[in-house]
Scaffold this motif. Structure first.
Motif, mmCIF file in Angstrom:
data_model
loop_
_atom_site.group_PDB
_atom_site.id
_atom_site.type_symbol
_atom_site.label_atom_id
_atom_site.label_comp_id
_atom_site.label_asym_id
_atom_site.label_seq_id
_atom_site.Cartn_x
_atom_site.Cartn_y
_atom_site.Cartn_z
ATOM 1 N N LEU A 221 -2.876 9.351 -0.466
ATOM 2 C CA LEU A 221 -1.765 9.333 0.396
ATOM 3 C C LEU A 221 -0.479 9.535 -0.286
ATOM 4 C CD1 LEU A 221 -3.159 6.336 2.975
ATOM 5 C CD2 LEU A 221 -2.844 9.020 3.552
ATOM 6 N N SER A 222 -0.101 8.942 -1.398
ATOM 7 C CA SER A 222 1.167 9.025 -2.119
ATOM 8 C C SER A 222 1.255 10.407 -2.382
ATOM 9 C CB SER A 222 1.201 8.108 -3.277
ATOM 10 O OG SER A 222 0.075 8.608 -4.540
ATOM 11 N N LEU A 223 0.315 11.445 -2.774
ATOM 12 C CA LEU A 223 0.324 12.506 -3.126
ATOM 13 C C LEU A 223 1.231 13.296 -2.081
ATOM 14 C CD1 LEU A 223 -2.973 13.394 -4.956
ATOM 15 C CD2 LEU A 223 -0.708 12.738 -6.132
ATOM 16 N N VAL A 224 0.679 12.977 -0.785
ATOM 17 C CA VAL A 224 1.508 13.620 0.351
ATOM 18 C C VAL A 224 2.834 13.140 0.599
ATOM 19 C CG1 VAL A 224 0.918 14.230 2.934
ATOM 20 C CG2 VAL A 224 -1.026 14.138 1.093
ATOM 21 N N MET A 225 2.738 11.602 0.649
ATOM 22 C CA MET A 225 3.824 10.943 1.485
ATOM 23 C C MET A 225 5.191 11.097 0.395
ATOM 24 S SD MET A 225 2.095 7.723 3.365
ATOM 25 C CE MET A 225 3.525 7.115 3.931
ATOM 26 N N LEU A 226 5.069 10.907 -1.013
ATOM 27 C CA LEU A 226 6.063 10.620 -1.872
ATOM 28 C C LEU A 226 6.616 12.100 -2.582
ATOM 29 C CD1 LEU A 226 4.932 7.480 -3.827
ATOM 30 C CD2 LEU A 226 6.494 7.614 -1.753
#
Length: 453
Positions: free
Chosen positions: A448-453
């Motif tokens: 998820l962090s790859l998409v959100m950050l």
């Protein structure tokens, strides 16, 4: 490093004396707690109080919940209501997927309910489904445990993730945390389900049944026929459904947004949603399941039996909490947190800190609360000072708090004792399953962090 070696030695000793020499887990845990106060150099004037206060506080917090939940469970079993519930659920989902049934039930129930309480409430249903499907109790126990554990650690309004959101100043983002938490916890629960399904036909030497008429030691069809006409499904589900709905509404009423407003109505919901009150009402509903001649006598017999069944669980749960409190009062938690925090690994840092705290002191809620407090001042240096970063940090801490459930975790003992799983077997199954879902949850957060950050 010495403090870490002491922890490993204490845990190994607990496993050895309980699994090999069959010493009572209560005595093993209490002995480890007292020994730990000396090994960790806790002042003598604090050693006894650390143990006794943790023991008393834990029983004060969940003791009555376990007792009333066990009373409901005994009545559900003896009245045939658990069999009626199992029939309904298996008809809806199918007999081929009993483990999925338990995982999904646990996943939903543990959003508003502490996983310990949820397992106590649902154990009679689990036993009935296990007997109905003819599979190993290891599988259904693991499936229910991990289903409960997933949302307990990741989805507000469960106290742990809600406290983490408050600590990291993203309480206003619950609308984002809840759906993301549901997603991450679902992936984690499914990973654990795959592991649980591998245990469906695994035999194990179960601990002795508390009663000769225990559901899991009888043929299902013969058992079903012995009850004659089963209770109506609506009445069968009411003793479980009523407290769960009340607890859920009570939790929602206390959300920061005050969805039900303020005033007498909200106060009433909060009161009725208190687990003890909700379970008392569930017990009252269960009274209507007691049938036959001299209902009062049968009810009193059920209550007496429930108290006898609950007693060893209460003692073991309290001793496990005492062991966890000793570890929490030791230099171990500070050592682990400080050394892991210095590694500078982004989201991996909150995950590892929470995992270290969880493994060291046992309580997932304590691990979440303490872990979030430790990483709050580190968010900027970790590159997580944005709103999205803080939200993901909440989920990373929740993922770490699953790593792992073992001897110092009250939930471990609630599940293993109620499911009659020996300690050694529980380590190979329950502990392994929580490690799988914790690692899977963090992997999902990282994606998820790859998409959100």
């Amino acid at each position: 490093m010495i403090d870490l070696l002491i922890l490993i030695a204490l845990v190994a000793a607990i496993v050895l004396v309980t699994a090999r020499w069959k010493i009572s887990p209560f005595l093993a845990l209490l002995g480890a707690a007292l020994l730990g106060t000396f090994l960790y150099r806790i002042p003598l004037e604090e050693s006894v109080s650390t143990v006794t206060q943790a023991f008393g506080n834990t029983l004060g917090n969940i003791g009555l919940v376990i007792i009333f939940g066990t009373m409901i469970g005994v009545i559900l079993e003896r009245s045939g209501a658990a069999i009626a519930m199992a029939d309904v659920i298996i008809k809806l989902i199918g007999q081929r997927f009993p483990n999925l049934t338990m995982t999904l039930i646990g996943y939903i129930v543990s959003i508003p309910v502490f996983c310990d309480s949820g397992y106590v409430i649902l154990n009679s249903l689990r036993k009935a489904i296990t007997a109905r499907a003819g599979i190993s109790a290891l599988a259904t126990s693991t499936a229910l445990m991990t289903g409960l554990f997933a949302t307990h650690n990741l989805v507000p309004p469960t106290p742990g993730p809600l406290a983490a959101a408050e600590e990291l100043d993203v309480t206003s983002e619950l609308g984002l945390i809840i759906p993301l938490g549901l997603l991450v916890s679902l992936v984690a629960a499914m990973a654990a389900l795959l592991f649980a399904s591998r245990l469906s036909h695994k035999e194990f030497a179960a601990l002795p049944a508390e009663r000769e008429d225990d559901i899991e030691v009888q043929d299902y069809e013969a058992l079903r026929a012995s009850y004659g006409k089963l209770p109506h499904p609506a009445l069968a589900f009411l003793p479980i459904g009523l407290p769960l709905v009340l607890i859920c509404l009570g939790s929602i009423a206390q959300l920061p947004g005050e969805p039900f407003g303020t005033g007498a109505f909200t106060d009433a919901l909060v009161f009725l949603g208190t687990p003890v009150i909700a379970l008392i009402l569930g017990l009252i509903a269960a009274v209507f399941l007691v049938s036959g001649g001299d209902r009062l006598k049968r009810f009193n017999e059920d209550i007496t039996e429930a108290i006898r069944v609950a007693a060893p669980i209460l003692l073991i749960t309290g001793a496990g909490a005492a062991f966890g409190a000793v570890l929490n009062a030791s230099p171990l938690t500070d050592f682990l947190a400080e050394n892991i925090a210095d590694l500078g690994l982004g989201l991996l840092v909150p995950f590892l800190i929470a995992a270290a705290l969880k493994s060291a002191q046992g309580s997932s809620t304590v691990a979440i609360v303490t872990g979030s407090a430790l990483i709050a001042p580190l968010l900027s240096s970790l590159g997580l000072d944005s709103t999205e970063g803080a939200v993901l940090a909440v989920l990373a801490v929740g993922s770490g708090s699953m790593m792992v459930s073992h001897a110092n975790d009250s939930f471990f003992w609630v599940v293993s004792q109620l499911s009659r799983i020996p300690v050694g077997t529980a380590y190979k199954t329950l502990t392994t399953a929580t490690a799988i879902q914790g690692a899977t949850a963090f992997a999902t957060v990282w994606l998820l962090s790859l998409v959100m950050l």
